[in-house]
Scaffold this motif. Structure first.
Motif, short mmCIF file in Angstrom:
data_model
loop_
_atom_site.label_atom_id
_atom_site.label_comp_id
_atom_site.label_asym_id
_atom_site.label_seq_id
_atom_site.Cartn_x
_atom_site.Cartn_y
_atom_site.Cartn_z
N SER A 123 87.75 51.39 -5.43
CA SER A 123 87.62 49.83 -4.67
C SER A 123 87.98 49.74 -3.31
N ARG A 124 88.95 50.89 -2.59
CA ARG A 124 89.37 50.99 -1.49
C ARG A 124 88.15 51.47 -0.53
N VAL A 125 87.32 52.52 -0.91
CA VAL A 125 86.26 53.28 -0.08
C VAL A 125 85.15 51.89 -0.36
N TYR A 126 85.47 51.11 -1.44
CA TYR A 126 84.28 50.39 -1.19
C TYR A 126 84.88 49.06 0.03
N VAL A 127 86.11 48.87 -0.60
CA VAL A 127 86.22 47.71 0.90
C VAL A 127 86.10 47.97 2.12
N ALA A 128 86.23 49.55 2.13
CA ALA A 128 86.57 49.73 3.61
C ALA A 128 85.15 50.23 4.40
N ASN A 129 83.99 49.77 3.15
CA ASN A 129 82.22 49.97 3.63
C ASN A 129 82.02 48.58 4.17
N VAL A 130 82.22 47.58 3.04
CA VAL A 130 82.31 46.39 2.97
C VAL A 130 82.61 45.34 4.66
N LEU A 131 83.77 45.93 5.05
CA LEU A 131 84.46 45.44 6.14
C LEU A 131 83.45 46.19 6.70
N GLY A 132 83.56 47.64 7.16
CA GLY A 132 82.33 47.70 8.38
C GLY A 132 80.71 47.40 8.30
N SER A 133 80.63 47.22 7.11
CA SER A 133 79.39 46.24 6.92
C SER A 133 78.90 44.62 7.85
N ALA A 134 80.07 44.78 7.42
CA ALA A 134 80.73 42.87 7.88
C ALA A 134 80.98 42.76 9.18
N LEU A 135 81.02 43.77 10.27
CA LEU A 135 82.21 43.90 11.47
C LEU A 135 80.52 44.68 12.26
N GLY A 136 79.59 45.44 11.58
CA GLY A 136 78.98 45.72 12.95
C GLY A 136 77.62 44.96 13.27
N PRO A 137 77.30 43.82 11.95
CA PRO A 137 76.32 42.82 13.15
C PRO A 137 76.79 42.25 14.21
N LEU A 138 78.35 41.59 13.07
CA LEU A 138 79.28 40.38 14.64
C LEU A 138 79.41 41.34 15.50
N LEU A 139 80.14 42.36 15.62
CA LEU A 139 80.59 43.45 16.67
C LEU A 139 78.94 43.44 17.78
N THR A 140 77.76 44.08 17.40
CA THR A 140 76.58 44.28 17.64
C THR A 140 75.84 43.08 17.73
N GLY A 141 75.33 42.52 17.50
CA GLY A 141 74.85 40.97 18.16
C GLY A 141 75.06 40.05 18.39
#
Length: 540
Positions: free
Chosen positions: A156-174
């Motif tokens: 769950s911790r690894v998955y949450v970290a991936n979700v947070l990174g995946s959410a931040l990526g489009p926001l940061l880049t876009g």
């Protein structure tokens, strides 16, 4: 090890989704902003991640150390990303080029079918996603191996970290990176990020890694830095493949604007790689077809308040500013790159100093919705082609009703239908009277007719440096004389004579049916999916 797994999970989510946004920008530019561009990238990305996860899962079944595998995959991802950026532009041409034939001759058949380059492009995008996708099961395996709190909590911790990174990526880049970096630089940043993670993982290996283990991560970093010094110029490559000499190219988070050298009729401006007007206001040449705008001078007796949706080259705003009676012009433009472009051309830069012209950087529909108390005599919209993504928002029944509510009594809404019968019909269903001139619709709640002093009004129209129309244009049969006296064509008559036998009848565009983009626009995927679509126009 658990901290490393969480860091890798976050980092791969951030890098993968950041790259997806960059791919969407690149593919959308290469495919002229067509609606299918996002779907192409999304499908390729999801399939790539799925395939990568299957391949990565095999590494978790053995007893060998996983960190060297992770380091090699990260370094490989960094290298492949850079290679994909170099190759992708050659797979996004409307017609196969000599360069494409040289690079990948097996992609082209004798009929010059463009489906194969599209499939090759999707394969390229999928390969980038697949390599990163291989890491997801491995990272979860690493996290669960080192956890003292149970596999469930570790996953769950690894998955949450991936979700947070995946959410931040489009926001940061876009919203941030594409406003300060080019598409190429975003790709290189993703590549360097993967290479940096490869170095980090190599540092964590126990026992200490051999010199050979450092080679691929170091090569990946070196290639990334080399690409910063010698960028791929992917958008420039696509722009030049279309023909012409590239003069300017401006990128930001809103899109890409570039200018090609024009001969005689002024330089050619393209927004997201689609024609968006010429930098010319000379009515003797009329390469920008500004006569469609000057027709308004023959229809409205006192256009004091004018709203322009879309600045583009500034030529239309310059023409409207010189019409008799104009006191204020509000221009709403979503992409500030056009302001930078207008500043570079003296023929149109005068509008930036005209106290009557007020430019707002905003979405046109949103801005108009917020101006509940404003009323305009003219609303002019020479916007993009009806088949491009999201353009239904400026052609729909709901939007036209909004425009109608912001018109002063006797006001006129003029917009470019770009040949869409649906757009003409939609206007006819919202406004009491609609007339046509070339590909423009002129809509109002009053019956429109040429003014008795139409010729004089055209003679009074000005441009910086003199009259808008040269004296010879008022001779019998010439442009100004035709604008003043040629009869108007009613939209109903135009629709009746334009309906082709066997073709689906035009329908009203709404916010929900996306009619011009998906049904009556350019067929998606070079027409290959047209037979799969419903036989009748989509309805909300």
């Amino acid at each position: 090890m658990r901290g490393l797994a969480i860091t890798l999970s976050f980092g791969m989510g951030l890098l993968s989704l950041s790259q997806e946004i960059a791919w969407v920008r690149l593919v959308s530019f290469g495919h002229e902003g067509r609606p299918h561009a996002f779907a192409v990238v999304l499908v390729a990305f999801l399939l790539g991640i799925a395939v990568g996860a299957l391949l990565g899962g095999r590494h978790c079944r053995g007893d060998g150390p996983l960190l060297p595998v992770v380091a090699r995959i990260l370094a490989l991802a960094a290298v492949v990303d850079l290679g994909a950026l170099r190759l992708a532009p050659w797979l996004m041409t409307s017609e196969p080029t000599a360069e494409l034939a040289m690079l990948a001759p097996f992609l082209i058949n004798r009929e010059a079918d463009t489906l194969w380059p599209l499939l090759a492009l999707m394969l390229l995008i999928g390969a980038c996603a697949a390599i990163k996708g291989m890491l997801f099961p491995i990272i979860h395996h690493l996290g669960s191996q080192s956890s003292q709190d149970g596999i469930g909590r570790s996953v769950s911790r690894v998955y949450v970290a991936n979700v947070l990174g995946s959410a931040l990526g489009p926001l940061l880049t876009g919203f941030v990176l594409l406003d300060v970096l080019t598409v190429d630089q975003v790709f290189v940043a993703v590549s360097l990020g993967a290479a940096a993670l490869a170095l980090l993982v190599t540092l964590q290996e126990r026992p200490a890694p051999s010199a050979a283990a450092w080679r691929l991560p170091v090569v990946a970093v070196a290639l990334g830095l080399l690409n910063l010094l010698h960028p791929a110029a992917s958008l420039e490559t696509i722009a030049r493949l279309g023909g012409g000499t590239l003069r300017h190219l401006i990128q930001n988070k809103h899109g890409v604007v570039h200018v090609l050298a024009g001969s005689g009729g002024g330089d050619i401006t393209l927004g997201n790689n689609v024609y968006d007007g010429r930098l010319n206001i000379d009515m003797r040449v009329n390469s920008n077809r500004l006569d469609r705008g000057y027709l308004l001078a023959t229809l409205h007796p006192q256009p004091a308040r004018v709203l322009v949706i879309g600045l583009s080259t500034g030529a239309w705003t310059q023409a409207l500013a010189g019409m008799p009676g104009v006191e204020r012009i509000d221009v709403v433009e979503i992409n500030p790159a056009y302001l930078e472009l207008v500043q570079r051309y003296p023929a149109v830069s005068a509008i930036l100093k005209d106290p009557r012209v007020h430019i707002h950087i905003d979405d046109g529909r949103r801005w108009l919705k917020r101006q509940a108390s404003e009323r305009f005599d003219l609303v002019v919209m020479n916007t993009t082609f009806h088949w491009r993504a999201y353009v239904s928002l400026l052609l729909s029944t709901e939007y036209m009703q909004l425009v109608r509510s912001r018109l002063a009594p006797g006001g006129i809404f003029a917009f470019n239908t770009t040949g869409s019968l649906d757009a003409m019909l939609t206007a006819s269903q919202v406004f009491a009277d609609v007339v046509r001139y070339q590909n423009f619709a002129y809509a109002s709640d009053r019956t429109m007719a040429k003014l008795p002093d139409a010729l004089q009004r055209l003679q009074a129209s000005r441009l910086p440096g003199g009259s808008a129309f040269a004296a010879e244009l008022f001779a019998s049969g010439e442009l100004a004389e035709q604008l003043a006296h040629a009869p108007l064509e009613r939209a109903g008559d135009y629709l009746a004579r334009s309906q082709k036998p066997g073709a689906p009848p035009p329908e009203a565009i709404t916010d929900l049916n996306l009619l011009t983009e998906y049904r009556h626009g350019r067929p998606p995927l070079q027409g290959r999916l047209q037979g799969w679509l419903p036989p009748t126009p989509l309805r909300p």
